[in-house]
Write a protein that holds these residues in place. Structure first.
Motif, short mmCIF file in Angstrom:
data_model
loop_
_atom_site.label_atom_id
_atom_site.label_comp_id
_atom_site.label_asym_id
_atom_site.label_seq_id
_atom_site.Cartn_x
_atom_site.Cartn_y
_atom_site.Cartn_z
N ALA A 59 17.31 43.30 42.96
CA ALA A 59 17.26 43.20 41.50
C ALA A 59 15.82 42.93 41.03
O ALA A 59 15.36 43.52 40.04
CB ALA A 59 18.20 42.10 41.02
N GLU A 60 15.11 42.06 41.74
CA GLU A 60 13.72 41.77 41.39
C GLU A 60 12.84 42.99 41.65
O GLU A 60 11.95 43.31 40.86
CB GLU A 60 13.22 40.57 42.20
CG GLU A 60 13.88 39.28 41.80
CD GLU A 60 13.69 38.15 42.78
OE1 GLU A 60 13.89 36.99 42.38
OE2 GLU A 60 13.35 38.41 43.96
N TRP A 61 13.11 43.68 42.75
CA TRP A 61 12.37 44.91 43.07
C TRP A 61 12.52 45.92 41.93
O TRP A 61 11.55 46.55 41.53
CB TRP A 61 12.88 45.50 44.38
CG TRP A 61 12.65 46.96 44.53
CD1 TRP A 61 13.60 47.94 44.47
CD2 TRP A 61 11.41 47.64 44.73
NE1 TRP A 61 13.01 49.18 44.62
CE2 TRP A 61 11.67 49.00 44.79
CE3 TRP A 61 10.09 47.20 44.86
CZ2 TRP A 61 10.68 49.95 44.97
CZ3 TRP A 61 9.10 48.15 45.06
CH2 TRP A 61 9.40 49.50 45.12
N GLU A 62 13.72 46.05 41.38
CA GLU A 62 13.97 47.00 40.30
C GLU A 62 13.12 46.67 39.07
O GLU A 62 12.58 47.55 38.43
CB GLU A 62 15.45 47.02 39.94
CG GLU A 62 16.35 47.62 41.00
CD GLU A 62 16.21 49.12 41.15
OE1 GLU A 62 15.81 49.80 40.19
OE2 GLU A 62 16.52 49.62 42.25
N VAL A 63 13.00 45.40 38.75
CA VAL A 63 12.18 44.98 37.60
C VAL A 63 10.71 45.27 37.88
O VAL A 63 10.01 45.84 37.02
CB VAL A 63 12.39 43.49 37.26
CG1 VAL A 63 11.40 43.03 36.19
CG2 VAL A 63 13.83 43.24 36.82
N LEU A 64 10.24 44.91 39.06
CA LEU A 64 8.84 45.17 39.41
C LEU A 64 8.55 46.67 39.35
O LEU A 64 7.52 47.10 38.83
CB LEU A 64 8.51 44.61 40.79
CG LEU A 64 8.60 43.09 40.93
CD1 LEU A 64 8.33 42.68 42.38
CD2 LEU A 64 7.66 42.38 39.97
N LYS A 65 9.47 47.46 39.88
CA LYS A 65 9.31 48.92 39.86
C LYS A 65 9.22 49.44 38.42
O LYS A 65 8.34 50.25 38.11
CB LYS A 65 10.47 49.59 40.60
CG LYS A 65 10.39 51.10 40.59
CD LYS A 65 11.47 51.73 41.45
CE LYS A 65 12.82 51.61 40.80
NZ LYS A 65 13.88 52.36 41.49
N ALA A 66 10.10 48.96 37.54
CA ALA A 66 10.07 49.39 36.14
C ALA A 66 8.75 49.04 35.48
O ALA A 66 8.19 49.84 34.72
CB ALA A 66 11.24 48.77 35.38
N LEU A 67 8.23 47.86 35.78
CA LEU A 67 6.94 47.46 35.21
C LEU A 67 5.81 48.33 35.73
O LEU A 67 4.95 48.76 34.96
CB LEU A 67 6.68 45.98 35.49
CG LEU A 67 7.57 44.99 34.72
CD1 LEU A 67 7.43 43.59 35.29
CD2 LEU A 67 7.26 45.03 33.23
N ILE A 119 7.01 40.96 28.98
CA ILE A 119 7.13 40.63 30.39
C ILE A 119 6.05 41.41 31.12
O ILE A 119 5.93 42.63 30.95
CB ILE A 119 8.52 41.03 30.95
CG1 ILE A 119 9.64 40.47 30.07
CG2 ILE A 119 8.66 40.62 32.41
CD1 ILE A 119 9.61 38.98 29.87
N GLU A 120 5.26 40.71 31.92
CA GLU A 120 4.14 41.34 32.62
C GLU A 120 4.18 40.95 34.10
O GLU A 120 4.44 39.80 34.44
CB GLU A 120 2.82 40.92 31.99
CG GLU A 120 1.61 41.61 32.60
CD GLU A 120 0.32 41.30 31.83
OE1 GLU A 120 -0.74 41.66 32.35
OE2 GLU A 120 0.38 40.71 30.74
N ILE A 121 3.89 41.90 34.95
CA ILE A 121 3.86 41.65 36.39
C ILE A 121 2.65 40.75 36.71
O ILE A 121 1.59 40.91 36.11
CB ILE A 121 3.82 42.99 37.17
CG1 ILE A 121 4.18 42.79 38.62
CG2 ILE A 121 2.48 43.66 37.02
CD1 ILE A 121 4.44 44.10 39.37
N THR A 122 2.82 39.82 37.62
CA THR A 122 1.72 38.96 38.06
C THR A 122 1.05 39.59 39.28
O THR A 122 1.55 40.56 39.85
CB THR A 122 2.24 37.57 38.46
OG1 THR A 122 3.12 37.72 39.59
CG2 THR A 122 2.95 36.87 37.31
N GLY A 123 -0.06 39.01 39.69
CA GLY A 123 -0.71 39.47 40.92
C GLY A 123 0.22 39.36 42.11
O GLY A 123 0.30 40.27 42.94
N GLU A 124 0.94 38.24 42.19
CA GLU A 124 1.90 38.05 43.29
C GLU A 124 3.02 39.08 43.22
O GLU A 124 3.43 39.64 44.24
CB GLU A 124 2.49 36.64 43.25
CG GLU A 124 3.47 36.38 44.38
CD GLU A 124 4.07 34.98 44.34
OE1 GLU A 124 5.03 34.76 45.09
OE2 GLU A 124 3.59 34.12 43.58
#
Length: 181
Positions: A59-67, A119-124
């Motif tokens: 689920a987290e991967w999906e959000v990161l991918k969308a971003l 919502i913004e992706i972080t470096g991590e």
């Protein structure tokens, strides 16, 4: 039938059983559809194992991918994310809460519109996404190792045509039946 009572029957066994019960079955179509379904399930298991090894849920991967797919600066509103992932706003909020706590994304007010949240992706989060992509690339290359470039190209074309047919027939489905959390 299969070797143990709990084992999934082979595709050939499944087709034979279906034909016994439903004579109008086209065995060639059933072989293709069954193989695609099983391949999808097994690939999902493999990807879930890879993300879990990175302490990342699917689920987290999906959000990161969308971003990442949104392009730099890798920012979207929660409503946009929910729509892209086929989630309810409540489910998206829950997912974002977990990801903020894990340091994968930030949630801030839009400076241009203080009502809007971004919502913004972080470096991590970006590093986790890259690590997952590296693992997936190795898995996918191994999966397709027996196909030459021409076969890969043709398979990609055929699968894309099938996907478009399903998308055209089910335009409201967006690839999800329910929240995957």
């Amino acid at each position: 039938m299969a070797e143990t009572p709990d084992a999934e029957p082979s595709i050939e066994e499944q087709i034979a059983a279906y034909q016994r019960e439903f004579q109008d079955l086209d065995p060639q179509v059933e072989q293709i559809v069954s193989a695609l379904g099983r391949l999808n399930r097994r690939m999902s298991v493999a990807y879930n194992r890879q993300t879990a090894a990175l302490d990342l849920t699917n689920a987290e991967w999906e959000v990161l991918k969308a971003l990442v797919l949104s392009g730099a600066p890798y920012r979207l509103g929660p409503g946009e994310l929910a729509k892209r992932l086929g989630l309810t706003p409540a489910a998206m909020t829950h997912r974002i809460d977990r990801m903020v706590a894990a340091g994968l994304v930030t949630r801030d007010r839009d400076e241009a519109n203080r009502v809007r949240v971004i919502i913004e992706i972080t470096g991590e989060g970006r590093e986790k996404w890259l690590d997952a992509m590296r693992l997936a690339t190795v898995f996918e290359e191994e999966l397709l190792q027996d196909l030459d470039d021409g076969e890969r190209g043709k398979l990609g074309e055929v699968l894309t045509r099938l996907l478009r047919r399903v998308e055209d027939a089910q335009p409201d489905a967006e690839g999800r039946l329910a929240d995957l959390d």
